[in-house]
Each structure stands twice: as C-alpha cells, then as structure tokens.
Scaffold this motif. Structure first.
Motif, short mmCIF file in Angstrom:
data_model
loop_
_atom_site.label_atom_id
_atom_site.label_comp_id
_atom_site.label_asym_id
_atom_site.label_seq_id
_atom_site.Cartn_x
_atom_site.Cartn_y
_atom_site.Cartn_z
N ASN A 2 -21.51 16.40 22.42
CA ASN A 2 -22.45 15.47 22.89
C ASN A 2 -23.34 15.83 24.25
OD1 ASN A 2 -23.76 12.88 22.28
ND2 ASN A 2 -22.05 11.64 23.05
N HIS A 3 -24.11 16.58 23.95
CA HIS A 3 -24.93 17.35 25.08
C HIS A 3 -26.06 16.33 25.61
CE1 HIS A 3 -23.48 21.26 23.49
NE2 HIS A 3 -23.22 21.46 24.67
N PRO A 39 -46.69 20.32 27.81
CA PRO A 39 -45.86 21.30 28.07
C PRO A 39 -45.78 22.22 26.65
CG PRO A 39 -45.06 19.10 27.13
CD PRO A 39 -46.41 18.87 27.62
N ASP A 40 -45.31 23.36 26.50
CA ASP A 40 -44.91 24.33 25.38
C ASP A 40 -44.11 23.38 24.59
OD1 ASP A 40 -44.14 26.06 23.51
OD2 ASP A 40 -44.11 27.75 24.96
N TRP A 41 -44.64 22.47 23.68
CA TRP A 41 -43.74 21.77 22.90
C TRP A 41 -42.88 22.57 21.91
CZ3 TRP A 41 -42.25 17.03 24.09
CH2 TRP A 41 -43.23 16.40 24.94
N ALA A 42 -43.50 23.90 21.47
CA ALA A 42 -42.49 24.78 20.62
C ALA A 42 -41.25 25.09 21.37
CB ALA A 42 -43.31 25.93 20.08
N GLN A 43 -41.33 25.36 22.44
CA GLN A 43 -40.29 25.84 23.29
C GLN A 43 -39.47 24.82 23.47
OE1 GLN A 43 -40.83 27.88 27.04
NE2 GLN A 43 -38.70 28.19 27.32
N LEU A 44 -39.59 23.33 23.64
CA LEU A 44 -38.88 22.32 23.74
C LEU A 44 -38.15 21.87 22.60
CD1 LEU A 44 -41.23 20.23 26.29
CD2 LEU A 44 -38.69 21.18 26.72
N ASP A 45 -39.02 22.02 21.36
CA ASP A 45 -38.46 21.77 20.04
C ASP A 45 -37.53 22.83 19.49
OD1 ASP A 45 -40.50 19.69 19.75
OD2 ASP A 45 -41.60 21.07 18.30
N ALA A 46 -37.61 24.22 20.32
CA ALA A 46 -36.52 25.12 19.67
C ALA A 46 -35.30 24.88 20.56
CB ALA A 46 -37.00 26.37 20.27
N LEU A 47 -35.46 24.44 21.82
CA LEU A 47 -34.28 24.16 22.56
C LEU A 47 -33.34 22.89 22.11
CD1 LEU A 47 -35.68 24.52 26.48
CD2 LEU A 47 -33.98 26.12 25.07
N ALA A 49 -33.60 21.68 18.86
CA ALA A 49 -33.13 22.28 17.69
C ALA A 49 -31.63 22.84 17.93
CB ALA A 49 -33.76 23.10 17.06
N GLU A 50 -31.79 23.76 19.16
CA GLU A 50 -30.34 24.96 19.23
C GLU A 50 -29.33 23.77 19.97
OE1 GLU A 50 -29.04 28.44 22.38
OE2 GLU A 50 -31.17 27.93 21.96
#
Length: 147
Positions: A2-3, A39-47, A49-50
C-alpha cells in the motif's frame, strides 16, 4: 503493498518520493521536469503504473506564519490535477522547512561519500520524501483546505 507517493511541487521540477505506511519511511524516487507549466505526465504515469500508490501526498508551501502564497496555488492546482487524472485520494501537507531538511540530508550523504555534487538534482525528490515522511508519521498533518 500500500505505497504512497509524495510530491514537492516546483515551477521547473516536481520531486517524487515513494513511501511505505507500515514503516513510515520514504525514499526519493525521481525529479520530474516541468515545461511550460506542464509536468512530464508520461513519466508520472509510468511511476504510478510501476508503484501503484494508494495515496498521493502533495507538499503545500506556506509562509513561515502559515499563510498561503503564489506557490501554494501551484501546489493546490497540481493536487487537483492528480485527483482527476488518477482518481486517488490526494492529501496536502504543510511543507515548511522540508527543503532545509532535504538540503541537510543531502549534505550529510555527501559528507559520508554517498552522494556526489551531480546528484543535487535529486534534492527535490528528497524534499518530497521529507514531506511524505511527515504525513506517514502523522496523518493528521494534512493542511487545511484553501480559505
């Protein structure tokens, strides 16, 4: 797991940290660039998802006497965008003195040989970790809604 994610919002960089509510510990994760107010939404989306965070914690910059300032509006706007984009609970936390604590931690890590000067870009992520730890150790530390 539960991060939780923590964010230190700036006009050029958003620091991101991940934390564990069970241990109340947080780690610097990334310094996400902001270009033309986005913000770089692609990077936030990837974080996202991970790590699959359950809660998002955004630092709210207040003046030393606790008043809102222009940076407070930037953080509130970012928090609202996170809420809409991810559909997760978003908590605002008073971030006063988090940058000083992050700088202190960075200096200590440099003195111990764990960080180099070129790692200074991660100070935003370290500030996000400080903000997140503040909330993890005291969930009542959430900032009040805007007046």
């Amino acid at each position: 797991m539960n991060h939780a994610f923590g964010f230190d919002v700036g006009s050029k960089v958003i620091g991101v940290a991940v934390g564990n509510p069970l241990t109340a510990a947080a780690s610097a994760l990334a310094a996400v660039p902001v270009r033309e107010g986005e913000p770089d939404w692609a990077q936030l989306d990837a974080l996202r998802a991970e790590w699959q965070p359950a809660t998002l914690v955004v630092g709210l910059p207040l003046t030393l006497d606790g008043a809102e300032q222009p940076a407070s509006r930037l953080a509130r706007r970012f928090a609202e965008r996170l809420r809409h984009r991810y559909g997760l609970p978003v908590v605002l936390v008073d971030e006063r003195h988090s940058s000083q604590e992050a700088a202190r931690r960075f200096a200590h890590a440099r003195a111990a040989g764990l960080r180099k000067r070129r790692d200074a870009a991660r100070i935003d992520a370290t500030a996000a970790a400080v903000i997140l730890e503040r909330w993890l150790t005291d969930p009542g530390a959430a900032a009040p809604p805007a007046a």
